[in-house]
Design a protein around this motif. Structure first.
Motif, short mmCIF file in Angstrom:
data_model
loop_
_atom_site.label_atom_id
_atom_site.label_comp_id
_atom_site.label_asym_id
_atom_site.label_seq_id
_atom_site.Cartn_x
_atom_site.Cartn_y
_atom_site.Cartn_z
N VAL A 57 -12.69 8.26 8.75
CA VAL A 57 -13.54 7.64 9.77
C VAL A 57 -14.99 8.04 9.59
N ARG A 58 -15.23 9.33 9.23
CA ARG A 58 -16.60 9.78 9.02
C ARG A 58 -17.23 9.03 7.84
N GLY A 59 -16.48 8.84 6.76
CA GLY A 59 -17.00 8.12 5.61
C GLY A 59 -17.34 6.67 5.95
N ALA A 94 -9.35 1.60 6.16
CA ALA A 94 -10.78 1.34 6.01
C ALA A 94 -11.08 -0.15 6.08
N GLN A 95 -10.21 -0.98 5.49
CA GLN A 95 -10.39 -2.43 5.58
C GLN A 95 -10.30 -2.91 7.03
N ALA A 96 -9.37 -2.33 7.78
CA ALA A 96 -9.25 -2.71 9.19
C ALA A 96 -10.50 -2.34 9.96
N LEU A 97 -11.09 -1.15 9.67
CA LEU A 97 -12.33 -0.77 10.33
C LEU A 97 -13.47 -1.69 9.92
N ASP A 98 -13.47 -2.14 8.66
CA ASP A 98 -14.50 -3.10 8.23
C ASP A 98 -14.41 -4.38 9.05
N LYS A 99 -13.17 -4.85 9.27
CA LYS A 99 -12.99 -6.08 10.06
C LYS A 99 -13.44 -5.86 11.50
N LEU A 100 -13.13 -4.70 12.06
CA LEU A 100 -13.56 -4.43 13.44
C LEU A 100 -15.08 -4.35 13.53
N LEU A 101 -15.73 -3.73 12.54
CA LEU A 101 -17.19 -3.64 12.57
C LEU A 101 -17.80 -5.03 12.42
N ASP A 102 -17.27 -5.83 11.52
CA ASP A 102 -17.80 -7.18 11.33
C ASP A 102 -17.67 -7.98 12.62
N ASN A 103 -16.55 -7.81 13.32
CA ASN A 103 -16.35 -8.50 14.60
C ASN A 103 -17.32 -7.98 15.65
N ALA A 104 -17.54 -6.64 15.68
CA ALA A 104 -18.42 -6.07 16.70
C ALA A 104 -19.87 -6.47 16.47
N ALA A 153 0.84 -1.20 0.00
CA ALA A 153 0.00 0.00 0.00
C ALA A 153 0.87 1.25 0.00
N GLU A 154 0.50 2.23 -0.82
CA GLU A 154 1.25 3.48 -0.93
C GLU A 154 0.67 4.51 0.05
N PRO A 155 1.52 5.15 0.84
CA PRO A 155 1.01 6.16 1.80
C PRO A 155 0.75 7.50 1.12
N GLU A 156 -0.13 8.28 1.74
CA GLU A 156 -0.42 9.63 1.28
C GLU A 156 -0.89 10.45 2.47
N ASP A 157 -0.91 11.76 2.32
CA ASP A 157 -1.37 12.65 3.38
C ASP A 157 -2.90 12.74 3.31
N VAL A 158 -3.56 12.27 4.34
CA VAL A 158 -5.02 12.26 4.37
C VAL A 158 -5.49 12.83 5.70
N HIS A 189 0.19 10.83 7.51
CA HIS A 189 0.77 10.22 6.31
C HIS A 189 0.55 8.71 6.41
N CYS A 190 -0.44 8.17 5.73
CA CYS A 190 -0.83 6.78 5.90
C CYS A 190 -1.49 6.27 4.61
N ALA A 191 -1.88 4.98 4.68
CA ALA A 191 -2.58 4.35 3.55
C ALA A 191 -4.06 4.25 3.94
N PRO A 192 -4.96 5.03 3.37
CA PRO A 192 -6.35 5.05 3.84
C PRO A 192 -7.12 3.77 3.54
N GLU A 193 -6.81 3.10 2.39
CA GLU A 193 -7.56 1.89 2.05
C GLU A 193 -7.36 0.78 3.08
N PRO A 194 -6.11 0.43 3.46
CA PRO A 194 -5.96 -0.60 4.51
C PRO A 194 -6.61 -0.20 5.83
#
Length: 672
Positions: free
Chosen positions: A524-526, A559-569, A513-518, A552-557
């Motif tokens: 999180v709101r999205g 968001a995927q991590a938040l998807d996994k946390l929501l699925d677990n919750a 994953a390529e990092p960018e300034d976000v 400075h991070c990779a937003p797609e991973p």
């Protein structure tokens, strides 16, 4: 504590050497002084025996009146001003009187100070003078003795009244002065220098108390003896101050002076000697040299028949004085005391020289040992640091071991000491762990690849079996459930193989994953807005900072991590429960936390939740998709990709759990 500090502490243990040397020098100084004291006591004994053998004029008897040398002219007027310098050595006269005797070229002076509150007055020539307050003086020479009565009804001059017949060589008239104050009276008189007195008697009568009106205390006269001093000069050692005292401790003769030969030590050497070396030294007493009765402890000990020695500080800087006192015995009974005093600068100089030489040598050795140990510790620390850095660099960001550090490429494997053995052990360990890690990392893809063909064969065989049996009309009703179970098992195995393949692809995707300034607030709101249609009747609260949170991070991973946390919750949250998604700023990064209502986490599983193939969900029923425990593992990989951590905890009020994702950001790539 670092290795260098430990070795420096070991080097400081060599400080025991100068401490032991200091104790040795201190003991040597004590033995040196003891030897010098024994030598001076031996010299004093020799001089004392010589005084006895030469029949030196020593006084006889246990008592005597001491006649001091007048230190200033004395005027006979009944006042004690002229006697003030000599009052510290006054002699007791009865229970309430003091007597002072002094002599000079004009004669022998007597001053008596009597304390009495009630007075009975009468002149010496009155018939009742013996019943009034008076002083009786007895003069004795070789021809005999004669008593005189001194009494007065008023202050002023008086003439003593003889009480005994005339004696050749003794006066018929003694002039005196009588003075009074509110607490008593004083009597002062002078006797001619031509009287050859050998004894003197003085008696005090109190008219109120009564008693024998003519009683006197008769004692021989003691005074400084020039012949004895001359004899002492001939016998005493050089550079020694010698003094002879009577049995009562009065000075009878003295000779010599304290010699101060040798170089005077500096103030620093004197301070060092006083603080570190000198032991059992008494303070200097300059006044004792001229005192007719000094009361020195060594003299008092010698008066009891025991030799004694004592060290004192000298009057001059850097000097010590040794005093040795021995009894002058005649027929086994002490007739007096001989005191020898010797000043020395040699003892402090020798002790200081020995101490300074020892300290210089010891600290030189200590400094050299410290430098050698520090250099050795520095080299050892650098070598261990290289080994540590190599061990830390051996693991890459994706968990694999760096192949460049295996085998002979590991540092210090050629060394032939213990660190070389440790480096070779690390190298062998990394070789084994690297191979095992590579095997485990490729195991999932290998298994998924290898299992696809057998699963396809089993699935096609089941399909053909069912089709053949149905075509022949021979499928028993009891076999239908077994066939359904076999199909379900094949489906679950297929899902497992696909999940393993997906996990491998996910790891590669996260690593690439390529990092960018976000702005994490927008990310999180999205995600929160996208989750609301998926959670049914559950309530979702989104808590965001008031200002943008740039990272400075990779937003797609993420968001995927938040998807996994929501699925677990969602698996543990009741249908009418709540969820809370929070974004907060932390030191050096950000933290995303998803809390949900539900059962608490088991204590035994909290440390393993983010491992691969670990799940807390109930076993799936036939036909349901299996839970393989890869969701939280993906969350951990995302956190580690962003130099952060993933954690889980029970809420403080026990209403649910919270999973957090700490992100520190990804390094920026340099261009060119």
């Amino acid at each position: 504590m670092t290795l260098r500090r430990k070795l420096l502490l070991v080097a400081l243990c060599t400080l025991a050497l100068p401490v032991a040397g200091w104790l040795y020098v201190r003991q040597m100084e004590t033995l040196l002084r003891e030897g010098q004291a024994q030598a001076l006591i031996a010299s004093a004994r020799a001089v004392a025996r010589s005084l006895v053998v030469t029949h030196a004029p020593l006084p006889q008897g246990d008592t005597g009146w001491y006649v001091q040398q007048a230190v200033n002219p004395i005027t006979v007027d009944g006042y004690g001003d002229d006697w003030a310098p000599m009052t510290p050595w006054s002699q007791s006269l009865g229970t309430r009187g003091k007597l002072l005797l002094a002599s000079d070229a004009d004669g022998l002076y007597l001053y008596a100070d009597i304390r009495c509150a009630r007075r009975t007055r009468a002149d010496a020539d009155d018939p009742g003078a013996l019943r009034a307050d008076h002083i009786t003086v007895l003069l004795a020479n070789a021809s005999g003795q004669r008593r005189y009565l001194l009494a007065s009804a008023a202050p002023g001059p008086l003439v003593a009244e003889p009480l005994d017949p005339a004696v050749p060589g003794l006066p018929d008239r003694i002039d005196a002065w009588w003075q009074e104050d509110g607490s008593g009276y004083q009597v002062e008189l002078r006797l001619p220098p031509t009287l050859a007195l050998d004894r003197l008697g003085v008696g005090v009568y109190d008219g109120v108390a009564g008693g024998d009106p003519t009683a006197v205390d008769t004692r021989p006269l003691l005074q400084y003896s020039d012949p004895l001093a001359h004899e002492l000069t001939q016998l005493a050692p050089v550079d020694v101050h010698a003094r002879v005292f009577s049995r009562q401790g009065w000075l009878l003769a003295q000779s010599g002076r304290l010699g101060m030969a040798g170089r005077q030590p500096g103030w620093f050497a004197s301070v060092v000697y006083r603080a570190l070396l000198a032991d059992r030294l008494h303070d200097a007493e300059p006044w004792t040299e001229q005192a007719p009765k000094p009361g020195l402890p060594e003299v008092q000990t010698a008066l009891k028949g025991k030799p004694s020695a004592m060290w004192r500080w000298g009057e001059q800087r850097g000097t010590v004085v040794l005093a040795a006192a021995v009894p002058i015995e005649r027929q086994g009974k002490p007739d007096g005391v001989l005191l020898l005093e010797q000043a020395s600068r040699a003892v402090p100089l020798l002790a200081n020289r020995a101490l300074f030489g020892l300290l210089l040598t010891s600290f030189g050795v200590l400094l050299a040992a410290g430098i050698v140990l520090f250099a050795f510790a520095t080299r050892l620390s650098l070598r261990l640091g290289r080994l540590r850095d190599a061990a830390e660099r051996a693991q890459l960001d994706d968990g694999r071991l760096d192949g460049h550090l295996r085998g002979e490429h590991f540092p210090m494997v050629e060394a032939d000491d213990e660190i070389g053995d440790l480096a070779r052990s690390f190298s062998r360990l990394f070789e084994v762990v690297g191979g095992y890690t590579d095997y485990l990392r490729t195991l999932a893809s290998k298994l998924s690849h290898e299992l696809n063909t057998p699963l396809a064969i089993v699935k096609s065989s089941l399909d053909n079996l069912e089709h053949t049996l149905l075509a022949q009309g021979e499928l028993p009703p009891d076999a239908q459930p077994y066939l359904a179970r076999a199909r379900d098992g094949v489906a679950r195995l297929g899902a497992l193989v696909r999940a393993m393949s997906e996990s491998s692809r996910m790891e590669r995707a996260i690593a690439a994953a390529e990092p960018e300034d976000v702005d994490l607030c927008e990310v999180v709101r999205g995600c929160a807005e996208a989750y609301r249609p998926l959670i049914g009747e559950r309530r979702l609260e989104c808590v965001l900072p008031e200002v943008p949170l740039h990272l400075h991070c990779a937003p797609e991973p993420i968001a995927q991590a938040l998807d996994k946390l929501l699925d677990n919750a969602l698996s543990f949250t009741p249908p009418d429960g709540w969820l809370r998604l929070t974004l907060r700023v932390i030191d050096g990064g950000a933290e995303i936390e998803l809390a949900n209502q539900g059962p608490p986490l088991p204590a035994a599983m909290q440390g393993r939740l983010f491992d691969s193939l670990v799940s807390l969900r109930d076993k799936a029923t036939p036909g349901d998709a299996p839970h393989l425990g890869l969701g939280l593992y993906v969350v951990r990989l995302v956190a580690e990709r962003h130099a952060g951590t993933a954690a889980a905890r029970n809420l403080d009020d026990g209403s649910g759990v919270a999973f957090s994702l700490r992100l520190r950001g990804m390094p920026r790539q340099r261009l060119g």
